[in-house]
Scaffold this motif. Structure first.
Motif, PDB file in Angstrom:
ATOM      1  N   GLU A   1     -20.491  18.215 -31.589  1.00  0.00           N
ATOM      2  CA  GLU A   1     -21.400  19.334 -32.136  1.00  0.00           C
ATOM      3  C   GLU A   1     -21.742  18.863 -33.466  1.00  0.00           C
ATOM      4  OE1 GLU A   1     -23.519  21.688 -32.121  1.00  0.00           O
ATOM      5  OE2 GLU A   1     -22.325  23.334 -31.152  1.00  0.00           O
ATOM      6  N   LYS A   2     -23.034  19.391 -33.859  1.00  0.00           N
ATOM      7  CA  LYS A   2     -23.413  19.065 -35.322  1.00  0.00           C
ATOM      8  C   LYS A   2     -22.937  19.259 -36.311  1.00  0.00           C
ATOM      9  CE  LYS A   2     -28.586  18.664 -33.951  1.00  0.00           C
ATOM     10  NZ  LYS A   2     -29.594  19.163 -34.095  1.00  0.00           N
ATOM     11  N   MET A   3     -22.508  18.842 -37.480  1.00  0.00           N
ATOM     12  CA  MET A   3     -21.682  19.191 -38.501  1.00  0.00           C
ATOM     13  C   MET A   3     -22.116  20.383 -39.171  1.00  0.00           C
ATOM     14  SD  MET A   3     -20.648  15.505 -40.312  1.00  0.00           S
ATOM     15  CE  MET A   3     -19.572  16.630 -41.738  1.00  0.00           C
ATOM     16  N   ASP A   4     -23.405  20.551 -39.195  1.00  0.00           N
ATOM     17  CA  ASP A   4     -24.011  21.746 -40.143  1.00  0.00           C
ATOM     18  C   ASP A   4     -23.678  23.251 -39.315  1.00  0.00           C
ATOM     19  OD1 ASP A   4     -25.774  21.259 -38.006  1.00  0.00           O
ATOM     20  OD2 ASP A   4     -27.614  21.589 -39.162  1.00  0.00           O
ATOM     21  N   VAL A   5     -23.848  22.945 -37.999  1.00  0.00           N
ATOM     22  CA  VAL A   5     -23.292  24.304 -37.198  1.00  0.00           C
ATOM     23  C   VAL A   5     -22.004  24.580 -37.254  1.00  0.00           C
ATOM     24  CG1 VAL A   5     -23.101  25.168 -34.716  1.00  0.00           C
ATOM     25  CG2 VAL A   5     -25.139  23.764 -35.602  1.00  0.00           C
ATOM     26  N   ILE A   6     -20.865  23.516 -37.346  1.00  0.00           N
ATOM     27  CA  ILE A   6     -19.675  23.848 -37.554  1.00  0.00           C
ATOM     28  C   ILE A   6     -19.178  24.387 -39.043  1.00  0.00           C
ATOM     29  CG2 ILE A   6     -17.427  22.868 -37.753  1.00  0.00           C
ATOM     30  CD1 ILE A   6     -18.240  23.221 -34.967  1.00  0.00           C
ATOM     31  N   LEU A   7     -19.624  23.653 -39.926  1.00  0.00           N
ATOM     32  CA  LEU A   7     -19.437  23.889 -41.123  1.00  0.00           C
ATOM     33  C   LEU A   7     -20.067  25.251 -41.894  1.00  0.00           C
ATOM     34  CD1 LEU A   7     -19.793  20.319 -42.810  1.00  0.00           C
ATOM     35  CD2 LEU A   7     -17.545  21.517 -41.914  1.00  0.00           C
ATOM     36  N   LYS A   8     -21.084  25.607 -41.175  1.00  0.00           N
ATOM     37  CA  LYS A   8     -21.683  27.249 -41.669  1.00  0.00           C
ATOM     38  C   LYS A   8     -20.637  27.809 -41.082  1.00  0.00           C
ATOM     39  CE  LYS A   8     -26.519  26.109 -41.728  1.00  0.00           C
ATOM     40  NZ  LYS A   8     -27.974  26.492 -41.073  1.00  0.00           N
ATOM     41  N   GLY A   9     -20.183  28.009 -39.961  1.00  0.00           N
ATOM     42  CA  GLY A   9     -19.088  28.866 -39.384  1.00  0.00           C
ATOM     43  C   GLY A   9     -17.481  28.780 -40.200  1.00  0.00           C
ATOM     44  N   VAL A  10     -17.396  27.365 -40.603  1.00  0.00           N
ATOM     45  CA  VAL A  10     -16.217  27.422 -41.478  1.00  0.00           C
ATOM     46  C   VAL A  10     -16.343  28.320 -42.644  1.00  0.00           C
ATOM     47  CG1 VAL A  10     -15.022  25.945 -42.962  1.00  0.00           C
ATOM     48  CG2 VAL A  10     -15.481  25.262 -40.577  1.00  0.00           C
ATOM     49  N   VAL A  11     -17.267  28.176 -43.464  1.00  0.00           N
ATOM     50  CA  VAL A  11     -17.642  28.876 -44.743  1.00  0.00           C
ATOM     51  C   VAL A  11     -17.892  30.531 -44.376  1.00  0.00           C
ATOM     52  CG1 VAL A  11     -19.039  29.325 -46.559  1.00  0.00           C
ATOM     53  CG2 VAL A  11     -18.747  27.007 -45.722  1.00  0.00           C
ATOM     54  N   LYS A  12     -18.344  30.965 -43.422  1.00  0.00           N
ATOM     55  CA  LYS A  12     -18.632  32.217 -42.910  1.00  0.00           C
ATOM     56  C   LYS A  12     -17.153  32.902 -43.013  1.00  0.00           C
ATOM     57  CE  LYS A  12     -20.903  35.411 -39.977  1.00  0.00           C
ATOM     58  NZ  LYS A  12     -21.890  35.594 -39.044  1.00  0.00           N
ATOM     59  N   HIS A  13     -16.057  32.063 -41.953  1.00  0.00           N
ATOM     60  CA  HIS A  13     -14.875  32.611 -41.548  1.00  0.00           C
ATOM     61  C   HIS A  13     -14.076  32.863 -42.897  1.00  0.00           C
ATOM     62  CE1 HIS A  13     -11.735  33.419 -38.842  1.00  0.00           C
ATOM     63  NE2 HIS A  13     -10.856  32.904 -39.657  1.00  0.00           N
ATOM     64  N   PHE A  14     -14.022  31.543 -43.930  1.00  0.00           N
ATOM     65  CA  PHE A  14     -13.115  31.648 -44.444  1.00  0.00           C
ATOM     66  C   PHE A  14     -13.357  32.236 -45.958  1.00  0.00           C
ATOM     67  CE2 PHE A  14     -11.336  28.532 -41.653  1.00  0.00           C
ATOM     68  CZ  PHE A  14     -10.114  28.915 -41.668  1.00  0.00           C
ATOM     69  N   PHE A  15     -14.687  32.100 -46.514  1.00  0.00           N
ATOM     70  CA  PHE A  15     -14.943  32.703 -47.874  1.00  0.00           C
ATOM     71  C   PHE A  15     -15.083  34.069 -47.801  1.00  0.00           C
ATOM     72  CE2 PHE A  15     -17.041  32.994 -52.041  1.00  0.00           C
ATOM     73  CZ  PHE A  15     -16.213  32.226 -52.703  1.00  0.00           C
ATOM     74  N   ILE A  16     -13.921  34.864 -48.065  1.00  0.00           N
ATOM     75  CA  ILE A  16     -13.766  36.424 -47.751  1.00  0.00           C
ATOM     76  C   ILE A  16     -13.964  37.040 -49.311  1.00  0.00           C
ATOM     77  CG2 ILE A  16     -12.801  38.122 -46.850  1.00  0.00           C
ATOM     78  CD1 ILE A  16     -11.506  36.146 -45.164  1.00  0.00           C
ATOM     79  N   GLU A  17     -15.016  37.842 -49.406  1.00  0.00           N
ATOM     80  CA  GLU A  17     -14.874  38.494 -50.795  1.00  0.00           C
ATOM     81  C   GLU A  17     -13.732  39.162 -50.877  1.00  0.00           C
ATOM     82  OE1 GLU A  17     -18.467  40.594 -51.712  1.00  0.00           O
ATOM     83  OE2 GLU A  17     -19.691  39.125 -50.639  1.00  0.00           O
ATOM     84  N   LYS A  18     -13.239  39.098 -52.291  1.00  0.00           N
ATOM     85  CA  LYS A  18     -11.942  39.823 -52.854  1.00  0.00           C
ATOM     86  C   LYS A  18     -10.694  39.239 -52.261  1.00  0.00           C
ATOM     87  CE  LYS A  18     -14.718  44.068 -53.647  1.00  0.00           C
ATOM     88  NZ  LYS A  18     -15.114  43.699 -54.979  1.00  0.00           N
ATOM     89  N   GLU A  19     -10.696  38.218 -51.691  1.00  0.00           N
ATOM     90  CA  GLU A  19      -9.548  37.560 -51.041  1.00  0.00           C
ATOM     91  C   GLU A  19      -9.181  36.457 -52.295  1.00  0.00           C
ATOM     92  OE1 GLU A  19      -6.603  36.386 -48.563  1.00  0.00           O
ATOM     93  OE2 GLU A  19      -8.266  37.539 -48.092  1.00  0.00           O
ATOM     94  N   VAL A  20      -8.217  36.939 -52.924  1.00  0.00           N
ATOM     95  CA  VAL A  20      -7.608  36.149 -54.169  1.00  0.00           C
ATOM     96  C   VAL A  20      -7.681  34.445 -53.887  1.00  0.00           C
ATOM     97  CG1 VAL A  20      -5.792  35.783 -55.932  1.00  0.00           C
ATOM     98  CG2 VAL A  20      -6.628  38.306 -55.034  1.00  0.00           C
ATOM     99  N   THR A  21      -7.196  34.333 -52.724  1.00  0.00           N
ATOM    100  CA  THR A  21      -6.958  32.730 -52.504  1.00  0.00           C
ATOM    101  C   THR A  21      -8.320  31.978 -51.834  1.00  0.00           C
ATOM    102  OG1 THR A  21      -6.013  33.279 -50.780  1.00  0.00           O
ATOM    103  CG2 THR A  21      -4.508  32.859 -52.391  1.00  0.00           C
ATOM    104  N   SER A  22      -9.458  32.747 -51.829  1.00  0.00           N
ATOM    105  CA  SER A  22     -10.489  32.264 -51.199  1.00  0.00           C
ATOM    106  C   SER A  22     -10.969  30.799 -51.874  1.00  0.00           C
ATOM    107  CB  SER A  22     -11.732  33.192 -51.099  1.00  0.00           C
ATOM    108  OG  SER A  22     -11.495  34.180 -50.188  1.00  0.00           O
TER     109      SER A  22
END
Length: 416
Positions: free
Chosen positions: A263-284
């Protein structure tokens, strides 16, 4: 080390305070924990701010700032609120706001970080900031810290803690012999990326947060991995479905299997950021730094497969699941074997390293402190690497292979 989870409050533009659903960990920790300019053996991805993207803008170190505010004759203050002088961090102006007798609460010191010139910023402005505010004790190991991540914008241009600490505790070494109270702020403005994991934090600030939030970050990554493992486990335990899927996969043309295993890296990595960078999550911020260094580890392995691993001893590194080939993520083995491995192979366990166990007295020496920090940094890199690998595997399986399998089953049903 005592720990509490204080109430987190935001200050609106009209001066009212609203309670956020987020949490921030408040701890007593030594300000001497951070190594300043000490030689390090950590992976290069931890020692640098480089994000190999020269066009992206300022580096984390250029978006970080500190400010120390010494309040004289603190016990004589009768004002409802006090503001520090304005300081710069990350291209924005800030000040610290305190309520010596509490804001909407009794018997507590209330403390907030504020955007100084918010009324002059362009409409629609907003920016993330990870920040730490500390009330300094003459015994540095007893200084009181609180950390949080917040998106500042017009209606939430102030953020902090109503119940930062109880007022009687100020007389336990926080107010010095000259009746002064010292408050320190560290502010890291976060420039987000949506296309890949990104370096968030100034190196020294990151090391301080690693000491305190190591377990939080690990739990965050472990929760994700265990959720995916559980889903794959249910598939494999369904013997009829797993056998059917195996027949489908092995009956497919080898070239087709190869195409579906990447799979193309940009497709995967956009999903990674969307999943893990959560607003107001102290450890983000630390989670994203962990994923960033994990991605760098995968890329480094791909560049020099014959080189000795530089992050961990070879015996500590499990066999890879994913390889990087230019702009593609590629599964390194047959998907049936990788799915079984992922379902059965959890993240490795480790000895408990809670903040109080990992925090070392400054008198123990820099060498011990560095060893602890660098061990945790290597561990976080490995967590990030494994998390990215599981994300890649499950994404390829669910978005490509499983879809093709379901279509084949549906087509077979129609023929019958």
């Amino acid at each position: 080390m005592a720990e509490t989870v204080p109430e987190v409050s935001g200050v609106s533009s009209n001066g009212h305070h609203s309670v956020s659903g987020g949490e921030a960990l408040s701890v007593w920790r030594s300000s001497g924990q951070v190594e300043n300019g000490t030689p390090s053996t950590s992976p290069s991805y931890w020692d640098t701010d480089d994000d190999d993207d020269e066009d992206y803008g300022l580096k984390p170190s250029q978006l970080f700032g500190k400010h120390t505010w010494k309040i004289a004759k603190f016990s004589e203050i009768n004002k409802r609120e006090l503001r520090s002088s304005v300081f710069d961090a990350g291209g924005y102006k800030w000040y610290i706001l305190i309520y010596p007798q509490g804001c909407d609460v009794c018997n507590h010191l209330s403390l907030f970080l504020c955007v100084a010139n918010h009324e002059k910023l362009l409409p629609g402005w907003s920016h993330f900031a990870q920040f730490t505010i500390a009330v300094v004790n003459k015994d540095s190991k007893k200084s009181k810290f609180s950390d949080t991540l917040h998106r500042f914008w017009k209606k939430e241009h102030d953020w902090g803690w109503k119940k930062f600490m109880e007022l009687p505790k100020l007389h336990e070494g926080f107010i010095d012999d000259s009746d002064s109270l010292t408050i320190e702020a560290q502010v890291q403005v976060i420039r987000e990326r949506v296309d890949r994991p990104f370096r968030c934090l100034h190196c020294g600030y990151r090391r301080e947060l690693v000491r305190v939030y190591f377990n939080n970050v690990e739990q965050h990554c472990r929760r994700f991995v265990e959720e995916k493992r559980s889903k794959l486990g249910r598939l494999i335990e369904d013997k009829a479905r797993w056998t059917s899927f195996g027949v489908f996969w092995l009956g497919m043309d080898q070239n087709c299997r190869r195409r579906m295993s990447r799979e193309k890296m940009d497709v995967i990595l956009k999903g990674v950021v969307k999943h893990f960078f959560i607003e107001k999550e102290v450890t983000s911020t630390l989670v994203m730094d962990s994923l960033y260094s994990g991605l760098k580890a995968l890329q480094s392995q791909a560049k020099n497969k014959k080189a000795r691993p530089s992050l961990l001893d070879a015996k500590e590194l499990p066999a890879p699941i994913v390889s990087v080939d230019k702009d593609m993520f590629v599964l390194v083995d047959d998907v049936l074997l990788l799915l079984e491995r992922a379902a059965l192979e959890p993240l490795p366990t480790h000895e408990d390293k809670s903040p109080q166990n990992r925090t070392k007295d400054a008198n123990d020496g820099e060498e011990v402190n560095n060893e602890v920090v660098e061990r945790d940094e290597r561990r976080l890199t490995e967590l990030g690497r494994r998390t990215v690998e599981i994300f890649v595997l499950t994404h390829i399986f669910s978005s490509k292979i499983e879809v093709a399998y379901q279509e084949a089953i549906a087509l077979k049903g129609r023929k019958n």
